[in-house]
Design an enzyme around this catalytic site. Structure first.
Site, PDB file in Angstrom:
ATOM      1  N   ASN A  94       8.902  -7.255   4.088  1.00 54.26           N
ATOM      2  CA  ASN A  94       8.836  -6.024   3.299  1.00 54.26           C
ATOM      3  C   ASN A  94      10.080  -5.179   3.544  1.00 54.26           C
ATOM      4  OD1 ASN A  94       7.104  -2.906   3.659  1.00 54.26           O
ATOM      5  ND2 ASN A  94       7.805  -3.781   1.744  1.00 54.26           N
ATOM      6  N   GLY A  95      10.597  -4.648   2.435  1.00 53.55           N
ATOM      7  CA  GLY A  95      11.730  -3.746   2.518  1.00 53.55           C
ATOM      8  C   GLY A  95      12.795  -4.106   1.504  1.00 53.55           C
ATOM      9  N   ASP A  96      13.016  -3.199   0.560  1.00 51.51           N
ATOM     10  CA  ASP A  96      14.138  -3.310  -0.366  1.00 51.51           C
ATOM     11  C   ASP A  96      14.049  -4.472  -1.334  1.00 51.51           C
ATOM     12  OD1 ASP A  96      15.111  -1.062   0.770  1.00 51.51           O
ATOM     13  OD2 ASP A  96      16.536  -2.084   2.078  1.00 51.51           O
ATOM     14  N   GLY A 113       7.304  -2.511  -2.505  1.00 48.53           N
ATOM     15  CA  GLY A 113       6.942  -1.096  -2.488  1.00 48.53           C
ATOM     16  C   GLY A 113       7.619  -0.325  -3.597  1.00 48.53           C
ATOM     17  N   ARG A 114       8.624   0.448  -3.217  1.00 49.58           N
ATOM     18  CA  ARG A 114       9.220   1.401  -4.147  1.00 49.58           C
ATOM     19  C   ARG A 114       9.776   0.764  -5.417  1.00 49.58           C
ATOM     20  NH1 ARG A 114      13.262   3.439   0.059  1.00 49.58           N
ATOM     21  NH2 ARG A 114      12.964   1.253   0.585  1.00 49.58           N
ATOM     22  N   CYS A 120       2.822   3.822   9.830  1.00 51.29           N
ATOM     23  CA  CYS A 120       3.003   5.169   9.293  1.00 51.29           C
ATOM     24  C   CYS A 120       3.927   6.002  10.201  1.00 51.29           C
ATOM     25  CB  CYS A 120       1.637   5.845   9.161  1.00 51.29           C
ATOM     26  SG  CYS A 120       1.722   7.417   8.340  1.00 51.29           S
ATOM     27  N   PRO A 175       0.856  -1.188   0.000  1.00 50.18           N
ATOM     28  CA  PRO A 175       0.000   0.000   0.000  1.00 50.18           C
ATOM     29  C   PRO A 175       0.890   1.235   0.000  1.00 50.18           C
ATOM     30  CG  PRO A 175      -0.002  -1.059   2.159  1.00 50.18           C
ATOM     31  CD  PRO A 175       0.746  -1.967   1.234  1.00 50.18           C
TER      32      PRO A 175
HETATM   33  C1  FMN Z   1       5.181   6.935  -1.461  1.00 48.91           C
HETATM   34  C2  FMN Z   1       4.964   5.914  -0.396  1.00 48.91           C
HETATM   35  C3  FMN Z   1       3.745   5.855   0.234  1.00 48.91           C
HETATM   36  C4  FMN Z   1       3.514   4.893   1.218  1.00 48.91           C
HETATM   37  N1  FMN Z   1       2.267   4.794   1.761  1.00 48.91           N
HETATM   38  C5  FMN Z   1       1.999   3.770   2.602  1.00 48.91           C
HETATM   39  C6  FMN Z   1       0.683   3.534   3.042  1.00 48.91           C
HETATM   40  O1  FMN Z   1      -0.271   4.229   2.681  1.00 48.91           O
HETATM   41  N2  FMN Z   1       0.457   2.508   3.899  1.00 48.91           N
HETATM   42  C7  FMN Z   1       1.471   1.695   4.323  1.00 48.91           C
HETATM   43  O2  FMN Z   1       1.225   0.776   5.098  1.00 48.91           O
HETATM   44  N3  FMN Z   1       2.741   1.893   3.909  1.00 48.91           N
HETATM   45  C8  FMN Z   1       3.007   2.891   3.039  1.00 48.91           C
HETATM   46  N4  FMN Z   1       4.278   3.036   2.549  1.00 48.91           N
HETATM   47  C9  FMN Z   1       5.322   2.076   2.952  1.00 48.91           C
HETATM   48  C10 FMN Z   1       5.377   0.933   1.961  1.00 48.91           C
HETATM   49  O3  FMN Z   1       4.171   0.209   1.983  1.00 48.91           O
HETATM   50  C11 FMN Z   1       6.523  -0.005   2.285  1.00 48.91           C
HETATM   51  O4  FMN Z   1       6.344  -0.529   3.560  1.00 48.91           O
HETATM   52  C12 FMN Z   1       7.865   0.688   2.234  1.00 48.91           C
HETATM   53  O5  FMN Z   1       7.971   1.468   1.077  1.00 48.91           O
HETATM   54  C13 FMN Z   1       9.000  -0.334   2.260  1.00 48.91           C
HETATM   55  O6  FMN Z   1       8.976  -1.190   1.173  1.00 48.91           O
HETATM   56  P1  FMN Z   1       9.975  -0.992  -0.066  1.00 48.91           P
HETATM   57  O7  FMN Z   1      11.335  -0.976   0.502  1.00 48.91           O
HETATM   58  O8  FMN Z   1       9.702  -2.145  -0.946  1.00 48.91           O
HETATM   59  O9  FMN Z   1       9.617   0.301  -0.669  1.00 48.91           O
HETATM   60  C14 FMN Z   1       4.546   4.010   1.594  1.00 48.91           C
HETATM   61  C15 FMN Z   1       5.789   4.099   0.972  1.00 48.91           C
HETATM   62  C16 FMN Z   1       6.001   5.024  -0.021  1.00 48.91           C
HETATM   63  C17 FMN Z   1       7.320   5.045  -0.694  1.00 48.91           C
END
Ligand code: FMN
Lengths: 397, 667
Positions: free
Chosen positions: A222-224, A246-247, A121, A37
């Site tokens: 989750n993460g990276d 995520g990203r 959050c 999300p």
């Molecule tokens: C732009 C953005 C918005 C995010 N919004 C939410 C959100 O609404 N709810 C949530 O649980 N995490 C949110 N996250 C966190 C991501 O869900 C995720 O946990 C975090 O980016 C780590 O994963 P990644 O390393 O794959 O990016 C957000 C992250 C980003 C970058």
């Protein structure tokens, strides 16, 4: 030859039977991949685009329960879906068990298939009010909220998503995992960073393994995850039951195709070149405009353009004008200036998108740590004005 | 849901029946912005350029229907929308609930039709319903109505026939004097003739029976008398909600296997089936009743047609939620069909339920009733022309409620999930009760237990209670009461602790969570005065001082009955009860039957209490409407020293007759 960064060159593809479908209540998700999300990102247009590349569970951005219940138009739009989207998954954000329960119930009535809740959050405005990642600091409050959600969700599975904790001195994920399991959550997702870390540094996959070892409900790591092979590595290293991406998929929706391929034991295809990306980008823009209208859709498009063209040396000259888009014609004109044959740069694979490398000191309500055993929900928003301001200040987890 | 839009959208391709005066249906586009109609323009109008459109080709777009007479129930929201009803008028229920519900934000939650409210119904002493506001006199009317309006927006006043004539008169004067004049609707108050009601400028009448001359029935009334009534009304501005469907449903056998029963709460279904059984018996015994009903209905129908022809204001309303076998939504569509069958042209009936209806309800017309720029975007797209066939309201293609579009498939999903919830509720009624024990004050626990309260075999609430003997010899009666929600409303929890010493309430702690509010009432006896403090969401509201002796707080909790068993004495006494969470002093009167039963007269109705020898309550029976509410002790456990135990209320019964209570104490 495999198109990957060095650390993934030797990663073996999944063996048949090596990984099982991710079980979230009655849902069996294969490959075991969940779109994270992300506020401002995982709206219906982007989810529908990702879905066309791969399979998995695609979660909406966080939807604030109060705003949803007060019938805030934009919130309803962000929570909305189309009949072609199954399973439909919505992330709830709320601090009041009553609101959260009511929202869960209403979403279930609309036919949602999966609910997630955001307890990770790190936004100061949120944590200072005792919400988001501050909630797991009070396990009894967390339990009350999860209980209300699970109860009202009925047969629809509910999962929660947390961070490791506030900072290294105040880790909360193990408590949160216990609560999730006790209160009937179908799974827990762990973003293996603390709220203080925001998005900086490397995610601590060990924490995912530790959580997995303590729980019987599925754990989502989750993460990276920037490349499909990262998902295999994470699952092998931690034993987690699925991954949340995520990203890594920002401007790279084909990552979901690659994930499906590696989990099915196939070497992924090469990423598209800039011409291919421009086609995807336009498709994405059309979806956003159809959903939000032209003005708002193109506002959204500005950030997507930066993500789609990230790392392409030849795109620097147009990136600036793409960040000032107003009309679809602007978009087409600027994109036409790009060289369609420019190949996808390997360096862009792990280039961070959205969110920088800041860290923060997490703001908590006064004396928050003195009453960790308390289960009183923090005050939630009541007036429409507060709500507007709240919605503006959010940028997710 | 249909897609939601942040920008303006245009509904195009439909034949638009704006229902605006002096306009004919024709092709047009309706532009909606947020929750309003922004404009109605010809097809192809330049202002449509660049707007997103929703194609409604082949449909008839009309304003949503108004049901001017319902008893609100959130469970019914989806049923109204499913019948193209976008505005309902509640004729009076629980005041605070209705004020909270009227808020359009609350209406968007599920979503439901727009709502007009009367707040609580007005009545005289010995009100017909618990939630009524009693106006005994002129002065009381002005006083209580002013306070009522301060609580929140009220759209009109509605009364029961017990409202005394002076209070009725004062109500109308008060209502019409408001800056935004309010209408006053009801039957004819007892002792007020139709002529008096006209002279007194009552705005509206519910049910045709109010039009029968004194002493007449539908069989005996003369045509000439009815003609005179029509003439009188034609010269007046009085509006009438005839409720033909409510009369008609008594004349056909109830459809006990109706699939739509699945949408109703288990309690409603039980009540309806009970009504069907009663009715069957009645008609079996006296078949001529049915015959007479049918004849009466013919005259009622004819009268409605006459009224319409004479220009009398007819505002269709269904009485759904009030009488059995009137399915919310469907009942109004039936009402419209019956009006057509009575001889009013379809096109006229459509107008009565939309534009004219809104106009006859006063200021309502500014927001509702027609398709006009500035009005609320409450619209219905139908597959057939409503001037020829109103039945298609029962299956609208799309309904727009405050600018939000809902298609037929989504309406179906919403109804299905409602049915699913009702099914789950029914199961829940038989699941074991899970209620945590109340927090106990210091002292020795002497008795504790669990009881449940049911109505028509459906569980309304469960209560876990305990009695603790304090060091000073006083007794604490504590409880946690869980009231079960409906398919659309959450459960509520009440916690209560009352301490009785020397047969007097000396300490009270009460907390109720109701909707978004947490109301607490707390206090102690000091220097002969019970000082209570009332808080709302933790914020101090006011103190209430009570100088007289009170025996308990009566809130439906079994703790009051436990107290009665230990400390109640035959004859009159006073106790506290709650009127919309406000503590009020009530007159009670207790008698003891030879079998040990206590019969209690209370402000909220009579009840009969039976005790077990350990002092616990075995059974409480209360009358509610035409059914019985039953509280049953499920378990009780005696603990502590034998000497500390409660006295046996059954043994005390005989003694009480001789005025020798088991726990004698000075009065
Ligand atoms: C732009 C953005 C918005 C995010 N919004 C939410 C959100 O609404 N709810 C949530 O649980 N995490 C949110 N996250 C966190 C991501 O869900 C995720 O946990 C975090 O980016 C780590 O994963 P990644 O390393 O794959 O990016 C957000 C992250 C980003 C970058």
């Amino acid at each position: 030859m495999r198109f990957s960064s060095p650390e993934n060159e030797a990663v073996a593809l999944a063996e048949a039977g090596e990984f099982a479908p991710l079980k979230i209540g009655p849902l069996a998700v294969w490959p075991p991949v969940v779109l994270a999300p992300m506020a401002g990102v995982t709206n219906y247009p982007f989810r529908s685009l990702c879905r066309e590349y791969g399979a998995g569970l695609y979660v909406s951005e966080m939807i604030t329960a109060r705003a949803y219940l007060m019938g805030h138009r934009r919130t309803l739009l962000l929570a909305s879906s189309q009949p072609d989207e199954t399973p439909r998954s919505v992330q709830i954000y709320g601090t009041d068990p009553k609101d959260v329960g009511e929202m869960a119930r209403s979403l279930v009535d609309e036919g949602v298939h999966h609910l997630d809740m955001n307890f990770g959050c790190p936004v100061p405005k949120v944590t200072r009010a005792g919400g988001g990642s501050a909630i797991p600091v009070k396990p009894r409050l967390l339990a009350r909220i999860v209980r209300a959600a699970v109860k009202n969700a009925g047969s629809v599975p509910l999962t929660i998503k947390v961070r490791k904790g506030i900072d290294d001195a105040l880790l909360t994920f193990l408590d949160a995992g216990r609560v999730a399991q006790e209160e009937g959550a179908a799974a827990i997702g762990l973003h293996a960073r603390t709220a203080a870390q925001l998005y900086s540094g490397e995610a601590d996959w060990n924490a995912i393994g530790e959580l997995k070892s303590r729980l019987s409900i599925p754990v989502l790591g989750n993460g990276d995850i920037w490349e499909s092979f990262d998902a295999l590595r994470m699952m092998r290293a931690t034993g987690c039951d699925g991954v949340i991406v995520g990203r890594g998929c920002l401007g790279r929706p084909w990552l979901f195709r690659e994930l499906a391929e590696v989990f099915d034991g196939r070497e992924p295809a090469q990423p598209p070149d800039l011409g291919g990306i421009v086609a995807i980008l336009k498709d994405h823009a059309r979806r956003l405009v159809a959903f939000f209208g032209e003005r708002e859709g193109l506002l959204h498009m500005r950030k997507w353009c930066a993500w789609y063209t990230k790392g392409f040396p030849g795109s620097a000259s147009v990136r600036d004008s793409l960040s000032r888009l107003n009309t679809f014609e602007d978009l087409e004109r600027e994109l036409a200036r790009l060289n369609p044959r420019e190949p996808f740069p390997r360096s862009a694979l792990r280039a961070h998108r959205a969110k920088g490398s800041r860290v923060q000191t997490v703001a908590l309500p006064e004396n928050y740590l003195c009453s960790r055993d308390d289960d009183t929900p923090p005050r939630s928003i009541h007036s429409s004005e507060d709500l507007e301001e709240w919605e503006r200040s959010l940028s997710g987890g | 849901m249909l897609p939601l839009f942040l920008e303006k959208i245009a509904l195009v391709g439909a034949l638009v029946h704006t229902l605006e005066p002096a306009t004919e249906p024709g092709p047009a586009a309706v532009i909606i912005e947020a929750d309003r109609i922004a404009a109605v323009v010809p097809p192809g109008d330049p202002s449509l350029a660049g707007l997103r459109t929703i194609d409604l080709s082949g449909t008839h777009l009309v304003p949503g229907l108004i049901d001017a007479y319902v008893n609100f129930d959130a469970d019914h929201d989806r049923l109204y929308l499913s019948h193209g009803i976008t505005l309902v008028r509640d004729v009076g229920a629980d005041l605070t609930q209705m004020i909270a519900e009227r808020d359009s934000l609350a209406r968007n939650r599920n979503p439901g039709p727009s709502l007009l409210i009367a707040g609580a119904v007005l009545d005289g002493p010995n009100p017909a319903t618990r939630s009524a506001i009693v106006l005994a006199s002129r002065e009381e009317a002005v006083d209580k109505l002013s306070r009522l309006l301060e609580l929140g927006p009220i759209d009109f006043f509605s009364f029961h026939l017990g409202l005394p004539e002076p209070a009725w008169r004062a109500t109308i004067e008060f209502a019409h004097r408001q800056q935004r004049p309010l209408q006053v609707w009801g039957p004819l108050p007892r002792g007020v003739s139709l002529d008096a009601a006209l002279a007194g400028r009552q705005d509206g009448l519910f049910h045709l029976d109010a039009l029968l001359p004194e002493g007449r029935t539908w069989e005996t009334v003369l045509d000439s008398e009815l003609r005179a009534v029509v003439e009188k009304l034609a010269k007046s501005e009085l509006a009438v909600t005839p409720t033909l469907a409510a009369y008609a449903q008594r004349l056909v056998p109830p459809r006990k296997d109706l699939p739509e029963l699945a949408y109703l709460s288990p309690i409603t279904v039980a009540q309806w089936l009970g009504d069907a059984a009663q009715r069957e018996q009645l008609y079996n015994k006296s078949p001529e009743l049915l015959e007479r009903g049918i004849k009466a209905f013919a005259r009622q129908s004819a009268l409605v047609a006459e009224l319409h022809r004479a220009g009398v204001r007819i505002v269709p309303g269904s009485a759904a939620g009030q009488m059995p076998w009137l399915l919310p939504g469907e009942a109004l569509v039936n009402e419209l069909k019956l009006l057509v069958r009575a001889g009013i042209p379809s096109a006229d009936v459509l107008r009565l339920a939309t534009e004219a209806g809104a106009r006859h309800l006063g200021f309502v017309e500014q927001q509702h009733g027609s398709i006009r720029a500035g009005k609320t975007a409450n619209l219905v797209a139908l597959d057939t022309d409503p001037r020829e066939d109103l039945a298609s309201f029962a299956r609208p293609r799309q309904v727009w409620i405050r600018g939000r579009g809902i298609g037929a498939a989504e309406l179906r999903t919403l109804r299905d999930s409602l049915a699913q919830r009702q099914k789950e509720l029914q199961k829940l009624s038989f699941a074991p009760l899970e209620i945590a024990s109340p927090q106990l004050p210091p002292g020795e626990l002497v008795l504790s237990g669990l009881c449940e309260t049911t109505f028509a075999n459906q569980r309304l609430r469960g209560e876990r209670w305990a009695v603790v003997r304090a060091i000073d010899g006083g007794l604490y009666y504590c409880a946690r009461i869980l009231s079960f929600g409906t398919a659309s409303t959450a459960d509520t929890l009440v916690t209560l602790q009352q301490k009785v010493l020397d047969n007097q309430l000396v300490e009270l702690k009460f907390e109720v969570q109701s909707g978004p509010r947490v109301v607490t009432l707390e206090g102690e006896l000091a220097a002969g005065t019970l000082n209570l403090q009332q808080r709302l969401n933790g914020v101090f509201q006011k103190s209430v001082r009570i100088r007289e002796r009170m025996l308990f707080l009566d809130t439906g909790s079994v703790t009051a009955d436990l107290i009665l068993g230990q400390h109640g004495r035959v004859g009159a006494f006073k106790a506290l009860f709650l009127e919309d969470f406000e503590p009020a002093k009530g007159d009670y009167s207790l008698s003891v039957q030879p079998n040990g039963e206590r019969w209690l007269e209370a402000p909220l109705g009579k009840r009969i209490v039976e005790y077990a020898v350990d002092g616990s309550v075995a059974k409480v029976l209360r009358q509610q409407g035409n059914g019985l509410v039953l509280t049953k002790g499920l378990s009780a456990e005696v603990s502590g020293e034998p000497s500390a135990r409660l006295s046996n209320p059954r043994a005390a019964a005989g003694a009480a007759d001789n005025s020798k209570a088991a726990n004698p104490a000075p009065r």
